[in-house]
Design an enzyme around this catalytic site. Structure first.
Site, mmCIF file in Angstrom:
data_model
loop_
_atom_site.group_PDB
_atom_site.id
_atom_site.type_symbol
_atom_site.label_atom_id
_atom_site.label_comp_id
_atom_site.label_asym_id
_atom_site.label_seq_id
_atom_site.Cartn_x
_atom_site.Cartn_y
_atom_site.Cartn_z
ATOM 1 N N VAL A 18 60.503 41.923 145.249
ATOM 2 C CA VAL A 18 60.722 40.984 144.145
ATOM 3 C C VAL A 18 59.850 41.350 142.948
ATOM 4 O O VAL A 18 60.353 41.502 141.831
ATOM 5 C CB VAL A 18 60.446 39.534 144.616
ATOM 6 C CG1 VAL A 18 60.436 38.578 143.433
ATOM 7 C CG2 VAL A 18 61.498 39.104 145.632
ATOM 8 N N ARG A 159 69.203 40.318 145.904
ATOM 9 C CA ARG A 159 69.428 40.815 147.268
ATOM 10 C C ARG A 159 68.861 42.221 147.366
ATOM 11 O O ARG A 159 69.016 43.008 146.426
ATOM 12 C CB ARG A 159 70.933 40.903 147.572
ATOM 13 C CG ARG A 159 71.652 39.594 147.601
ATOM 14 C CD ARG A 159 73.153 39.819 147.438
ATOM 15 N NE ARG A 159 73.466 40.379 146.122
ATOM 16 C CZ ARG A 159 74.674 40.712 145.698
ATOM 17 N NH1 ARG A 159 75.712 40.578 146.496
ATOM 18 N NH2 ARG A 159 74.880 41.205 144.496
ATOM 19 N N LEU A 270 81.283 35.536 154.652
ATOM 20 C CA LEU A 270 82.128 35.134 155.773
ATOM 21 C C LEU A 270 82.314 36.319 156.716
ATOM 22 O O LEU A 270 83.306 36.405 157.423
ATOM 23 C CB LEU A 270 83.505 34.662 155.277
ATOM 24 C CG LEU A 270 83.549 33.389 154.422
ATOM 25 C CD1 LEU A 270 84.999 33.061 154.058
ATOM 26 C CD2 LEU A 270 82.927 32.202 155.155
ATOM 27 N N CYS A 280 64.295 37.396 154.400
ATOM 28 C CA CYS A 280 64.457 36.124 153.683
ATOM 29 C C CYS A 280 65.128 35.019 154.490
ATOM 30 O O CYS A 280 64.539 33.966 154.716
ATOM 31 C CB CYS A 280 65.224 36.367 152.400
ATOM 32 S SG CYS A 280 64.429 37.601 151.380
HETATM 33 C C1 UGA Z 1 69.018 37.032 150.445
HETATM 34 C C2 UGA Z 1 69.841 36.282 149.403
HETATM 35 O O1 UGA Z 1 71.194 36.740 149.403
HETATM 36 C C3 UGA Z 1 69.247 36.470 148.013
HETATM 37 O O2 UGA Z 1 69.974 35.704 147.070
HETATM 38 C C4 UGA Z 1 67.793 36.004 148.031
HETATM 39 O O3 UGA Z 1 67.161 36.227 146.786
HETATM 40 C C5 UGA Z 1 67.023 36.780 149.094
HETATM 41 O O4 UGA Z 1 67.657 36.583 150.374
HETATM 42 C C6 UGA Z 1 65.624 36.265 149.098
HETATM 43 O O5 UGA Z 1 65.410 35.121 149.514
HETATM 44 O O6 UGA Z 1 64.718 36.945 148.577
HETATM 45 P P1 UGA Z 1 68.882 39.580 151.298
HETATM 46 O O7 UGA Z 1 68.038 39.055 152.416
HETATM 47 O O8 UGA Z 1 68.446 40.795 150.563
HETATM 48 O O9 UGA Z 1 69.078 38.423 150.176
HETATM 49 O O10 UGA Z 1 70.284 39.936 151.912
HETATM 50 P P2 UGA Z 1 71.766 39.335 151.980
HETATM 51 O O11 UGA Z 1 72.686 40.277 151.334
HETATM 52 O O12 UGA Z 1 71.822 37.933 151.556
HETATM 53 O O13 UGA Z 1 72.017 39.417 153.564
HETATM 54 C C7 UGA Z 1 71.215 38.690 154.485
HETATM 55 C C8 UGA Z 1 71.706 38.894 155.886
HETATM 56 O O14 UGA Z 1 72.946 38.238 156.091
HETATM 57 C C9 UGA Z 1 71.936 40.347 156.289
HETATM 58 O O15 UGA Z 1 71.394 40.532 157.572
HETATM 59 C C10 UGA Z 1 73.430 40.493 156.322
HETATM 60 O O16 UGA Z 1 73.855 41.453 157.266
HETATM 61 C C11 UGA Z 1 73.849 39.098 156.762
HETATM 62 N N1 UGA Z 1 75.227 38.753 156.357
HETATM 63 C C12 UGA Z 1 75.545 38.626 155.052
HETATM 64 C C13 UGA Z 1 76.175 38.503 157.351
HETATM 65 O O17 UGA Z 1 75.893 38.603 158.566
HETATM 66 N N2 UGA Z 1 77.443 38.144 156.973
HETATM 67 C C14 UGA Z 1 77.788 38.024 155.677
HETATM 68 O O18 UGA Z 1 78.968 37.675 155.405
HETATM 69 C C15 UGA Z 1 76.826 38.271 154.688
#
Ligand code: UGA
Length: 450
Positions: A18, A159, A270, A280
C-alpha cells in the site's frame, strides 16, 4: 493523466504494497514524495530502483519518479515528517492470535509524528491509510496532540496484482474527517485522479470523474472493512452454491454466468474455487468479527463467511483423498503457489495448506509458479521439488492440482501434459479448464462445483 497543478510535499511511512504503491502513484501525478521504512535493506534497494516484491508496472513508475526526483526513499522519519505537508501512515496491521488487528506499528508511527510535530505552527495533515478498526483514528487523534495537525482516514482499496491501476483509476476515493479544511487539501491532492477520463471494468464508456466520498472518520474506517467483508461474503456464498451444485448435479460456472448478468448482482467475485487468501480478506474479516464482538454484536453472517472459507480448502483436500486413496509415495504436481495471479505473495495462499497436507500424507510434491518460486522456497525449503515450468511438474505425476489461475496454465497444451503424466488426473481448484474438453482428452477431471 494530467499532473497536479498544486504539487505537494508528501511523506509516506511504510513501504509495503500500500505505502509503496501510494508513494509511486502520488509521485507519478507530480507530487514530491519521500517514502519511509525502517528496513534499511529495503530502502537501499528502492533507492536503486529495485522493488522488493512483484507488482505489475510498479517498478516502471518508481524508476521514472526516482529519475525525475519526485520520489525518494529514506529511513529518516523525523526529517521527512518535518518537511512534509501531508504525512501518510501506511504501515501493516497484521492479524493477532485473537483475530484482532495488531495496531502496534500504527501507534508507534503516530507517537513519532507527535514528537516531531508537537510544536509546529504549520497546518499539516496526517492520513491514516493503514486498515484500522472503526474508532481507531480517534485514538491517533489523542496521540497526536497538536490541533494544527488534522487527522484523515483515507482507506485503500487497491488489489495486489493491479495495485498501480487501482490507485490511478480507482472506483472511488474515501476521505473521512471532521474538518472541511483538510478535505479540500485531499481533493487538491487527488485532483488529477478525480478529474480524468477513463473506462472502468463495470462501465466501458469513459467516465469523467472518480467520486470522492466525504464522511466522518469512523464511517470511512468502516467502509473499508464493510467492502472487504462484503466481497468475502460474495466468494463464500458462491463457494456454498458450488458445493450445492456438486450435490444436485449443476455447474457453478454456468450458475455464476447466469447470476452475474443481473446488474444488481454483477459478475465480479463470483469465482468458485479454493476460497479467498492473501493478506487482506482473512485478516479484515476476522478483525471485523472481533470488533463486532467487542461492541456486543454477534456478526453471524461474517462468522459463517469465515467458516465456509476455511471449509473450502478442506473440501478440496477431501476430494483429492477420495480420488487417490493413499497419497503415500504418489507424486502430486502443484500448479500455482501465490494466493492469486499477478503477484508473488504467498500469504494465506490455499497452496500452502494443500502442500502441507500432501507432505503430511507422505506424497512427493512438485511445484511451479510463474512468480512465487523464491517465496515458496523460503517456506518449504527442501521438503518439495521446484520445477522449471508446468510441463516439468506434469512429468511422472500421479495427479495435477491447479491452485492459482495464472493465464499460462489456461494456455497449456493439455495433450502434452497428458503424455507426460503417470496418470492423467487434474484437480482444478480454480475451474480454469473446460470440463468437457479435459474429459474428451482422456483426463479424469475434478473441479469445484461442477
Ligand atoms: C483485496 C480487495 O479486493 C482490495 O479492494 C483491498 O484494498 C485489499 O484486499 C486490501 O484490503 O488491502 P487483494 O487481497 O489484493 O485485495 O485481492 P483480491 O483480488 O480481492 O482477491 C482476494 C482473494 O479472493 C484471492 O485469494 C482470490 O483468489 C479470491 N477470490 C476473488 C475468489 O476466490 N473468487 C473471486 O471471485 C474473487
Amino acid at each position: 493523466m494530467k499532473k497536479s497543478g498544486n504539487s505537494k510535499k508528501i511523506c509516506i511511512i511504510g513501504a509495503g504494497y500500500v505505502g509503496l504503491t501510494t508513494a509511486a502513484c502520488l509521485a507519478q501525478i507530480g507530487n514530491k514524495v519521500i517514502c519511509i521504512d525502517n528496513d534499511l535493506d529495503k530502502i537501499k534497494k528502492l533507492s536503486n530502483k529495485v522493488v522488493p516484491f512483484y507488482e505489475p508496472q510498479l517498478d516502471e513508475i518508481i524508476c521514472k519518479s526516482v529519475n525525475n526526483k519526485n520520489l525518494s526513499f529514506s529511513t529518516k522519519i523525523n526529517d521527512s515528517i518535518k518537511q512534509s505537508e501531508i504525512i501518510f501512515i501506511a504501515v501493516g496491521t497484521p492479524q493477532k492470535k485473537d483475530g484482532r488487528a495488531d495496531l502496534t506499528a500504527v501507534r508507534k508511527v503516530a507517537t513519532e509524528i507527535d514528537k516531531v510535530l508537537n510544536n509546529t505552527k504549520k497546518h499539516k495533515i496526517v492520513v491514516v491509510k493503514s486498515t484500522v478498526p472503526p474508532g481507531f483514528s480517534d485514538k491517533i487523534r489523542k496521540i497526536i496532540r497538536n490541533m494544527k495537525v488534522d487527522i484523515i482516514s483515507n482507506p485503500e482499496f487497491l488489489r495486489e496484482g493491479s495495485a498501480v491501476y487501482d490507485s490511478l483509476f480507482p472506483n472511488r476515493i474515501v476521505v473521512g474527517t471532521d474538518n472541511g479544511r483538510a478535505v479540500q487539501t485531499m481533493r487538491e491532492l487527488y485532483d488529477p485522479i478525480i478529474n480524468q477520463t477513463f473506462p472502468t471494468d463495470i462501465d466501458p464508456r469513459p467516465t469523467t470523474y472518480v467520486p470522492l466520498v466525504e464522511t466522518d472518520i469512523r464511517s470511512a474506517e468502516m467502509i473499508k472493512y464493510a467492502s472487504n467483508a462484503f466481497l468475502a461474503t460474495k466468494i463464500s456464498f458462491t463457494n456454498e452454491i458450488a458445493h450445492l451444485c456438486e450435490l444436485v448435479g449443476a455447474d457453478i460456472t454456468k450458475i455464476t454466468e447466469g447470476m452475474g448478468l443481473d446488474k444488481r448482482i454483477g459478475p465480479q467475485f463470483l469465482q468458485a474455487g479454493l476460497g479467498y487468501g492473501g493478506s487482506c480478506f482473512p485478516k479484515d474479516t476476522h478483525a471485523l468479527s472481533q470488533v463486532s464482538g467487542d461492541h456486543g454484536h454477534d456478526f453471524k453472517l461474517l462468522k459463517a463467511v469465515i467458516e465456509v472459507n476455511n471449509l473450502q480448502r478442506e473440501r478440496f483436500i477431501r476430494k483429492i483423498k477420495k480420488e487417490l486413496k493413499s497419497l503415500k509415495g504418489k507424486t502430486i504436481g502443484i500448479l500455482g503457489l501465490s494466493f492469486k495471479p499477478h503477484t508473488d505473495d504467498l500469504r494465506e495462499a490455499p497452496s500452502i495448506d494443500i502442500i502441507n497436507w500432501l507432505i503430511a500424507e507422505k506424497a512427493v510434491v512438485k511445484v511451479y509458479d510463474p512468480k512465487a518460486m523464491e517465496n515458496t522456497k523460503k517456506v518449504f525449503k527442501d521438503k518439495i521439488k521446484y520445477c522449471q515450468d508446468a510441463y516439468d511438474v506434469a512429468r511422472d505425476s500421479d495427479a495435477l492440482v491447479i491452485t492459482t489461475e495464472w493465464q499460462e496454465f489456461k494456455d497449456l497444451d493439455l495433450l502434452k501434459i497428458k503424455s507426460l503424466m503417470k496418470k492423467p488426473i487434474i484437480f482444478d481448484g480454480r475451474n480454469i479448464f473446460a470440463q468437457d474438453k479435459t474429459k474428451e482428452l482422456g483426463f479424469r477431471y475434478v473441479g469445484v462445483g461442477r
